[in-house]
Enzyme design. Structure first.
Site, PDB file in Angstrom:
ATOM      1  N   HIS A  16     -32.324 -20.100  25.597  1.00 55.15           N
ATOM      2  CA  HIS A  16     -33.242 -19.074  25.111  1.00 55.15           C
ATOM      3  C   HIS A  16     -32.726 -17.706  25.564  1.00 55.15           C
ATOM      4  CE1 HIS A  16     -37.059 -21.651  24.364  1.00 55.15           C
ATOM      5  NE2 HIS A  16     -35.966 -22.352  24.170  1.00 55.15           N
ATOM      6  N   ASP A  21     -39.437 -10.508  21.716  1.00 54.74           N
ATOM      7  CA  ASP A  21     -39.434 -11.730  22.511  1.00 54.74           C
ATOM      8  C   ASP A  21     -39.187 -11.367  23.974  1.00 54.74           C
ATOM      9  OD1 ASP A  21     -39.519 -14.676  22.631  1.00 54.74           O
ATOM     10  OD2 ASP A  21     -37.462 -14.474  23.333  1.00 54.74           O
ATOM     11  N   HIS A  69     -33.710 -20.404  30.157  1.00 53.86           N
ATOM     12  CA  HIS A  69     -33.025 -19.180  29.719  1.00 53.86           C
ATOM     13  C   HIS A  69     -31.700 -18.917  30.421  1.00 53.86           C
ATOM     14  CE1 HIS A  69     -34.781 -17.538  33.360  1.00 53.86           C
ATOM     15  NE2 HIS A  69     -36.016 -17.590  32.861  1.00 53.86           N
ATOM     16  N   ASP A  81     -33.304 -14.519  20.000  1.00 53.10           N
ATOM     17  CA  ASP A  81     -34.548 -15.113  19.517  1.00 53.10           C
ATOM     18  C   ASP A  81     -35.348 -14.138  18.658  1.00 53.10           C
ATOM     19  OD1 ASP A  81     -33.801 -17.349  20.852  1.00 53.10           O
ATOM     20  OD2 ASP A  81     -35.457 -17.366  22.286  1.00 53.10           O
TER      21      ASP A  81
END
Length: 227
Positions: free
Chosen positions: A152, A7, A57, A157
């Site tokens: 995030h 990711d 994020h 993730d």
């Protein structure tokens, strides 16, 4: 084959507009189990971060000032993902950014480095058409704890994605197991087939009952066995 779940987090949505990777994480899975090997870096993008991306994020440019640049970690990344199946959620997004970064330093594209690229978003859409298939929705659907995912983050993730993929493909690994070896029940049936066949004839009373039953059926009309 090794599986690598990867990711990225970026400065914005479009690499064609000059946006860069600011976090990259990958975790290794062998025989459907996470190993202790993972790859994780925050990266200095040498450019501003879009406000919308930062809200997703939570990574600030100040935080990234002393971090390495992509060129500094590229060889390590290539070695980590080489010849593995690379699995990502919305793979075209991550592959596009990675290929852009690799191209800036004269390296080969991801497709030439890995053995295979798998997009879990595509798999999820085929399994759950018309439903939300982002990572949070899939974690909820498969009962995977994602309570730590307040923002995030590439490493978390990637780990959650591995859990989601295992849940989505649960059972597939058993389809081919043992096909080259007879199961116990098959072996037992094979042994029985070599035993003498026992034939048990009907008794006189059983034959009479059967004839009476057929006669009763015949009263309802022409029967096939009488034609």
């Amino acid at each position: 084959m090794r599986q690598i779940f990867l990711d990225t987090e970026t400065t914005g949505l479009y690499h064609a507009q000059g946006h860069r990777v600011i976090e990259i994480a990958a975790v290794e899975v062998v025989n459907r189990r996470l190993t202790k090997h993972h790859f994780h870096y925050y990266l200095n993008p040498d450019r501003e971060i879009d406000q919308g991306a930062q809200e997703v994020h939570g990574i600030s440019l100040e935080f990234l000032q002393d971090k390495p640049r992509f060129a500094d970690i590229a060889n390590e990344l290539i070695a980590f993902i080489a010849d593995a199946e690379l699995i990502m959620h919305n793979a075209p997004f991550d592959v596009g950014f990675l290929n852009c970064e690799l191209g800036l330093i004269g390296q080969k594209k991801v497709e030439s480095i890995t053995a295979k690229i798998t997009d879990t978003l595509k798999i999820a859409k085929e399994m759950r058409p018309g439903q939300r298939n982002n990572l949070d929705a899939l974690c909820k659907h498969f009962g995977i704890d994602n309570s730590r995912r307040t923002l995030h983050g590439a490493l978390l993730d990637a780990e959650l994605l591995a859990d989601v993929y295992m849940a989505m493909t649960r059972g597939q690994e058993s389809l081919m197991i043992g096909l080259d070896q007879p199961s116990q029940s098959v072996a037992e049936m094979s042994a029985i087939s070599h035993a003498p066949l026992i034939i048990k004839h009907a008794t006189t009373d059983e034959l009479a009952d059967h004839e009476a039953y057929l006669a009763g059926l015949a009263k309802s009309g022409n029967c096939v066995w009488n034609s």
